[in-house]
Design an enzyme around this catalytic site. Structure first.
Site, short mmCIF file in Angstrom:
data_model
loop_
_atom_site.label_atom_id
_atom_site.label_comp_id
_atom_site.label_asym_id
_atom_site.label_seq_id
_atom_site.Cartn_x
_atom_site.Cartn_y
_atom_site.Cartn_z
N THR A 97 0.86 -1.18 0.00
CA THR A 97 0.00 0.00 0.00
C THR A 97 0.90 1.23 0.00
O THR A 97 1.59 1.52 0.99
CB THR A 97 -0.92 0.02 1.22
OG1 THR A 97 -1.77 -1.13 1.18
CG2 THR A 97 -1.78 1.28 1.24
N LYS A 172 -7.52 1.06 -2.79
CA LYS A 172 -7.10 0.69 -1.43
C LYS A 172 -7.33 1.85 -0.47
O LYS A 172 -7.68 1.64 0.70
CB LYS A 172 -5.63 0.27 -1.43
CG LYS A 172 -5.09 -0.12 -0.05
CD LYS A 172 -5.84 -1.31 0.56
CE LYS A 172 -5.34 -1.63 1.97
NZ LYS A 172 -4.00 -2.26 1.97
N LYS A 240 0.11 5.23 8.43
CA LYS A 240 0.80 5.46 7.15
C LYS A 240 -0.20 5.49 6.01
O LYS A 240 -0.18 6.38 5.15
CB LYS A 240 1.84 4.36 6.93
CG LYS A 240 2.66 4.49 5.65
CD LYS A 240 2.10 3.66 4.50
CE LYS A 240 2.24 2.18 4.75
NZ LYS A 240 1.78 1.38 3.57
#
Length: 290
Positions: A97, A172, A240
């Site tokens: 990701t 995502k 993150k």
């Protein structure tokens, strides 16, 4: 069956690479900590390599699952990066990701090496990786996706091409935005039930069968009630991911007020020492601050 390289053997990558080897592919693994790659070979067969470049040599597909943008750049473009070892016509499939921006940059770099690039971030957590039941959301050229999809199927419950390069990463982001709100809502609901003196198991049994039901409720409500937060996807990694979502939201003009708020709640969890707790640890914050 294909010759594959898998770069990154964390809680997700380790079992994913194992599924590929079990499916009959010839897998060479690389991990920054070499001992983990050696352990993987002992458990699954295949082979290990000392660098991404060496692992990628001669591979039809190179899969990656590392930490962040910088990690991905390093394994692709570093001194011994994978792109230097990949043969013309090979396909790089990235399960990390990361930002859509680094994805597009690396796809362009890959093209300069005669290599195709598919961004393919994953959802489903450690259990999904171990059970081969991941959701995989992809971006890239249709022809490249069509070649990669049968390989990805070794660990996927569902795999779909969403659009061109970067579309997988943006999807995502949608996933993480949705999870952030759901976990906070579930945390508040369970904490509310506790404060009201209700039996949480009974409450969940009833409300999970209606409109409040979710994957998080089905899979995390019991452990949240018991204060167990060791389920793989760490708060540090979630923050993150949410930072990527918030930055992209600013760039495209999408308002993310709940995401921004929950990101700060996760910051509180970090201040409690919960950096490596999984994302369901939001309830621990409520218990502390109530």
């Amino acid at each position: 069956m294909a010759k594959l390289a898998f770069l990154g053997l964390g809680v997700m990558g380790y079992p994913m690479a194992g599924h590929l080897q079990a499916a009959g592919h010839d897998v060479t693994v690389y991990n920054r900590t070499a001992a983990k790659a050696e352990d993987w070979v002992k458990a699954h067969g295949g082979s290990s390599a000392a660098t991404p470049r060496e692992a990628a040599k001669g591979a039809d597909f190179v899969m990656s699952c590392v930490g962040n943008d910088d990690d991905l750049r390093e394994i692709c473009l570093g001194k011994d990066g994978a792109f230097k070892g990949m043969k013309t016509g090979a396909i790089f499939v990235d399960h990390t990701t990361v930002s859509a921006a680094v994805t597009r940059d690396l796809a362009e770099e890959a093209g300069g090496h005669g290599v195709a690039f598919v961004d393919a971030p994953i959802s489903g957590g450690q259990a999904g990786a171990e059970n081969g039941q991941l959701s995989v959301m992809c971006g890239g050229a249709q022809a490249d996706y069509d070649k990669a999809e049968p390989v990805i199927a070794a660990y996927a419950k569902i795999c779909r091409r969403i659009g061109e390069t970067g579309a997988g990463q943006v999807t995502k982001m949608c996933n993480q935005i949705a999870i952030a709100g759901i976990v906070q809502g579930l945390s508040e609901s369970l904490n509310f039930a506790e404060k009201a003196g209700l039996d949480i198991a009974s409450v969940v049994e009833v409300i999970s069968q209606g409109a409040a039901g979710s994957w998080q409720m089905a899979n995390r409500s019991k452990t949240m009630a018991e204060g167990e937060f060791e389920h793989g996807f760490a708060v540090d990694w979630m923050r993150k991911d949410l930072a990527i979502c918030l930055q992209t939201g600013d760039e495209i003009g999408a308002s993310l007020p709940v995401t921004a708020l929950v990101d700060q709640f996760y910051k509180d969890v970090q201040s409690m020492g919960g950096n490596r707790w999984d994302t369901s640890a939001l309830i621990a914050r409520l218990r502390r601050f109530d």
